[in-house]
Scaffold this motif. Sequence first.
Motif, mmCIF file in Angstrom:
data_model
loop_
_atom_site.group_PDB
_atom_site.id
_atom_site.type_symbol
_atom_site.label_atom_id
_atom_site.label_comp_id
_atom_site.label_asym_id
_atom_site.label_seq_id
_atom_site.Cartn_x
_atom_site.Cartn_y
_atom_site.Cartn_z
ATOM 1 N N ALA A 198 0.825 -1.197 -0.191
ATOM 2 C CA ALA A 198 0.055 0.037 -0.039
ATOM 3 C C ALA A 198 0.888 1.242 0.102
ATOM 4 O O ALA A 198 0.847 1.945 0.911
ATOM 5 C CB ALA A 198 -0.943 -0.068 1.156
ATOM 6 N N TYR A 199 1.729 1.614 -1.294
ATOM 7 C CA TYR A 199 2.454 2.864 -1.238
ATOM 8 C C TYR A 199 1.582 4.035 -1.300
ATOM 9 O O TYR A 199 2.146 5.042 -1.100
ATOM 10 C CB TYR A 199 3.396 2.578 -2.523
ATOM 11 C CG TYR A 199 4.572 1.695 -2.434
ATOM 12 C CD1 TYR A 199 5.459 1.898 -1.638
ATOM 13 C CD2 TYR A 199 4.488 0.512 -3.078
ATOM 14 C CE1 TYR A 199 6.751 0.992 -1.559
ATOM 15 C CE2 TYR A 199 5.496 -0.398 -2.981
ATOM 16 C CZ TYR A 199 6.607 0.038 -2.216
ATOM 17 O OH TYR A 199 7.636 -0.691 -2.092
ATOM 18 N N GLU A 200 0.223 3.808 -1.426
ATOM 19 C CA GLU A 200 -0.643 4.889 -1.300
ATOM 20 C C GLU A 200 -0.310 5.582 0.237
ATOM 21 O O GLU A 200 -0.814 6.858 0.021
ATOM 22 C CB GLU A 200 -2.028 4.431 -1.534
ATOM 23 C CG GLU A 200 -2.433 4.195 -2.897
ATOM 24 C CD GLU A 200 -2.117 2.469 -3.132
ATOM 25 O OE1 GLU A 200 -2.258 2.060 -4.103
ATOM 26 O OE2 GLU A 200 -1.384 1.866 -2.199
ATOM 27 N N ASN A 201 -0.255 4.825 0.962
ATOM 28 C CA ASN A 201 -0.127 5.522 2.450
ATOM 29 C C ASN A 201 1.090 6.393 2.610
ATOM 30 O O ASN A 201 1.151 6.928 3.776
ATOM 31 C CB ASN A 201 0.076 4.260 3.306
ATOM 32 C CG ASN A 201 -1.084 3.337 3.627
ATOM 33 O OD1 ASN A 201 -2.228 3.944 3.176
ATOM 34 N ND2 ASN A 201 -1.265 2.302 3.956
ATOM 35 N N LEU A 202 1.831 6.635 1.650
ATOM 36 C CA LEU A 202 2.970 7.585 1.566
ATOM 37 C C LEU A 202 2.711 9.003 0.974
ATOM 38 O O LEU A 202 3.328 9.799 0.937
ATOM 39 C CB LEU A 202 4.274 7.011 0.706
ATOM 40 C CG LEU A 202 4.847 5.823 1.256
ATOM 41 C CD1 LEU A 202 6.050 5.560 0.391
ATOM 42 C CD2 LEU A 202 5.563 6.297 2.699
ATOM 43 N N LYS A 203 1.130 9.047 0.686
ATOM 44 C CA LYS A 203 1.026 10.342 0.034
ATOM 45 C C LYS A 203 0.995 11.543 0.896
ATOM 46 O O LYS A 203 1.142 12.624 0.245
ATOM 47 C CB LYS A 203 -0.499 10.390 -0.087
ATOM 48 C CG LYS A 203 -1.458 10.088 1.232
ATOM 49 C CD LYS A 203 -2.833 9.943 0.849
ATOM 50 C CE LYS A 203 -3.783 9.976 1.901
ATOM 51 N NZ LYS A 203 -3.667 8.603 2.683
ATOM 52 N N ASP A 204 1.153 11.449 2.134
ATOM 53 C CA ASP A 204 1.557 12.682 3.166
ATOM 54 C C ASP A 204 2.978 12.875 3.478
ATOM 55 O O ASP A 204 3.350 13.892 4.239
ATOM 56 C CB ASP A 204 0.679 12.566 4.338
ATOM 57 C CG ASP A 204 -0.741 12.474 4.117
ATOM 58 O OD1 ASP A 204 -1.139 13.259 3.192
ATOM 59 O OD2 ASP A 204 -1.461 11.887 4.869
ATOM 60 N N THR A 205 3.803 12.054 2.800
ATOM 61 C CA THR A 205 5.185 12.026 2.829
ATOM 62 C C THR A 205 5.830 13.377 2.036
ATOM 63 O O THR A 205 5.467 13.505 0.843
ATOM 64 C CB THR A 205 6.120 11.050 2.498
ATOM 65 O OG1 THR A 205 5.549 9.928 3.221
ATOM 66 C CG2 THR A 205 7.297 11.055 2.733
ATOM 67 N N ARG B 257 4.420 2.682 -9.904
ATOM 68 C CA ARG B 257 3.750 2.094 -9.069
ATOM 69 C C ARG B 257 3.153 3.112 -8.161
ATOM 70 O O ARG B 257 2.150 3.355 -7.853
ATOM 71 C CB ARG B 257 4.468 1.199 -8.128
ATOM 72 C CG ARG B 257 3.830 0.742 -6.702
ATOM 73 C CD ARG B 257 2.312 -0.073 -7.183
ATOM 74 N NE ARG B 257 1.715 -0.165 -5.912
ATOM 75 C CZ ARG B 257 0.728 0.294 -5.628
ATOM 76 N NH1 ARG B 257 0.362 1.636 -6.249
ATOM 77 N NH2 ARG B 257 0.090 0.022 -4.672
ATOM 78 N N LEU B 258 4.079 4.384 -7.562
ATOM 79 C CA LEU B 258 3.800 5.582 -6.890
ATOM 80 C C LEU B 258 2.593 6.236 -7.660
ATOM 81 O O LEU B 258 1.707 6.740 -7.092
ATOM 82 C CB LEU B 258 4.854 6.101 -6.416
ATOM 83 C CG LEU B 258 6.083 5.554 -5.769
ATOM 84 C CD1 LEU B 258 7.152 6.544 -5.515
ATOM 85 C CD2 LEU B 258 5.401 5.003 -4.422
ATOM 86 N N LYS B 259 2.897 6.457 -8.973
ATOM 87 C CA LYS B 259 2.103 7.238 -9.915
ATOM 88 C C LYS B 259 0.544 6.643 -9.872
ATOM 89 O O LYS B 259 -0.334 7.293 -9.715
ATOM 90 C CB LYS B 259 2.383 7.563 -11.351
ATOM 91 C CG LYS B 259 1.742 8.494 -12.273
ATOM 92 C CD LYS B 259 2.243 8.453 -13.402
ATOM 93 C CE LYS B 259 1.627 9.514 -14.281
ATOM 94 N NZ LYS B 259 2.135 10.193 -15.613
ATOM 95 N N LEU B 260 0.609 5.104 -9.980
ATOM 96 C CA LEU B 260 -0.812 4.800 -10.052
ATOM 97 C C LEU B 260 -1.295 4.815 -8.625
ATOM 98 O O LEU B 260 -2.574 4.436 -8.574
ATOM 99 C CB LEU B 260 -0.474 3.135 -10.594
ATOM 100 C CG LEU B 260 -0.074 2.939 -11.841
ATOM 101 C CD1 LEU B 260 0.335 1.466 -12.245
ATOM 102 C CD2 LEU B 260 -1.235 3.324 -12.702
ATOM 103 N N GLY B 261 -0.433 4.963 -7.522
ATOM 104 C CA GLY B 261 -1.065 4.990 -6.218
ATOM 105 C C GLY B 261 -1.490 6.436 -5.818
ATOM 106 O O GLY B 261 -1.658 6.651 -4.738
#
Length: 440
Positions: free
Chosen positions: A365-372, A388-392
């Motif tokens: 769930a790399y989506e959880n890095l959105k606030d980094t 992968r990050l872009k898709l997330g």
Amino acid sequence: MRLLIAILVCRVLYFIGRLVHKGTAKPGDIARVFCPKVLSRLKFDGKVICVTGTNGKTTTSNMMTHILRENGYSVINNSFGSNMLGGITTALLCNCTLGGRVKADYSVIEVDERWLRFLVKEMKVDYLLVTNLLRDQIVRNCCPEIVLNKIKMGVTEDMTLILNANDPVSQQVCWGRENPVIWFALGENDRSAKECRSGTNDARVCPKCLHPLSYNFYHYNHVGDFYCENCGFKSPKPDYVGTELDFENASMKVNGVPVKLTFDATYFMFNTVAAAAACCSASGISLEKALAAAESFNIGVTKRYEEQTVLGRKAELILTKQNPASVDQSVDFISEKQGPKTALIISNNMFHTEHKDVLFMYDVAYENLKDTDYIVIVGKRRYDMAVRLKLGKIDMSKVQICDREEDLKACLEKTEGNIYVMTSSVFSNEDKILEELKKL
């Protein structure tokens, strides 16, 4: 005579290996050529405790060793993490008498999930601790159910089982058996969630009746407090439970006994409860004494966590296995940190065989890095990670792709805050990247 030759050969090869920083498994493998099933020739004065599972084996077994030694017991442990028959053989042959007697009070053995069934054919195991069973590398261990069946093949009638009450998969190790079971768990805490935040959840249905499985809360992946509304299957009542988790101060209580730890990750607190449960059950020491010893355990000895200074800023290296559950824990660890922060992701191929497989990225769930605030990507699969990050739906304006290790300084100088280095392999060019970091 074969036993003596095997012991001498193993020790000589291990000594040579240490000189060149190699050789934790090969000495044992070669010793087994001279004396097949050599472990069956050994005589143990003390108890044997095996630790297996997808994640947490090395940390938990090393913590158990520390706790027992701090309480005055002699312990043999394959602390270097070489956990198949070769590595286990090396550890035991290098610590027994020339006659094959293991005089330690305890042998705490980390064993690979797939190899337990072979180990028990050669030696008696008194206690088996299973940390968890989560989705692992698809090219190696496939799904948790397959690994579960292999572990069950290694359970003998005279074992005491120490199992995770929060894991609906690994607890099935005791199904259909009359072995004594000791349960450990974590209670609900600030990092628990009502919905699974991880990239994988392999317990969506009840393993008994196949109806949907419900959760009061999740810790991560499919680990949490669960119940089935159809058949009544649920998390068993734990014998040892961690509560009142305080991540800011890295502390909690186990069965009401307070403990201050050296690391504030959820999985580390899980490992602490498991280690305490095993040590108290196997040795009879009090929970107070076990936890007092755990307070001085340094996770750094496992080489999975390290702190250093990079460009005058605090940098934390978080090394995990290359499986989704491990990487998810690193992502959550970073996402929970407050203040400006930079995630440095080292992204490489699967293990030392260089499998061109990036599927595991899509189970995290790399989506959880959105606030980094900032993300820097380096490694052979850096562009795959960027995709992968872009898709997330990560904001790509805060993502930098570093094409050369030598450019790390320039990339990091454009960022702020503490640096969290995520790497999930130790067989590619990570060492070169980490060496560059140490220069900064």
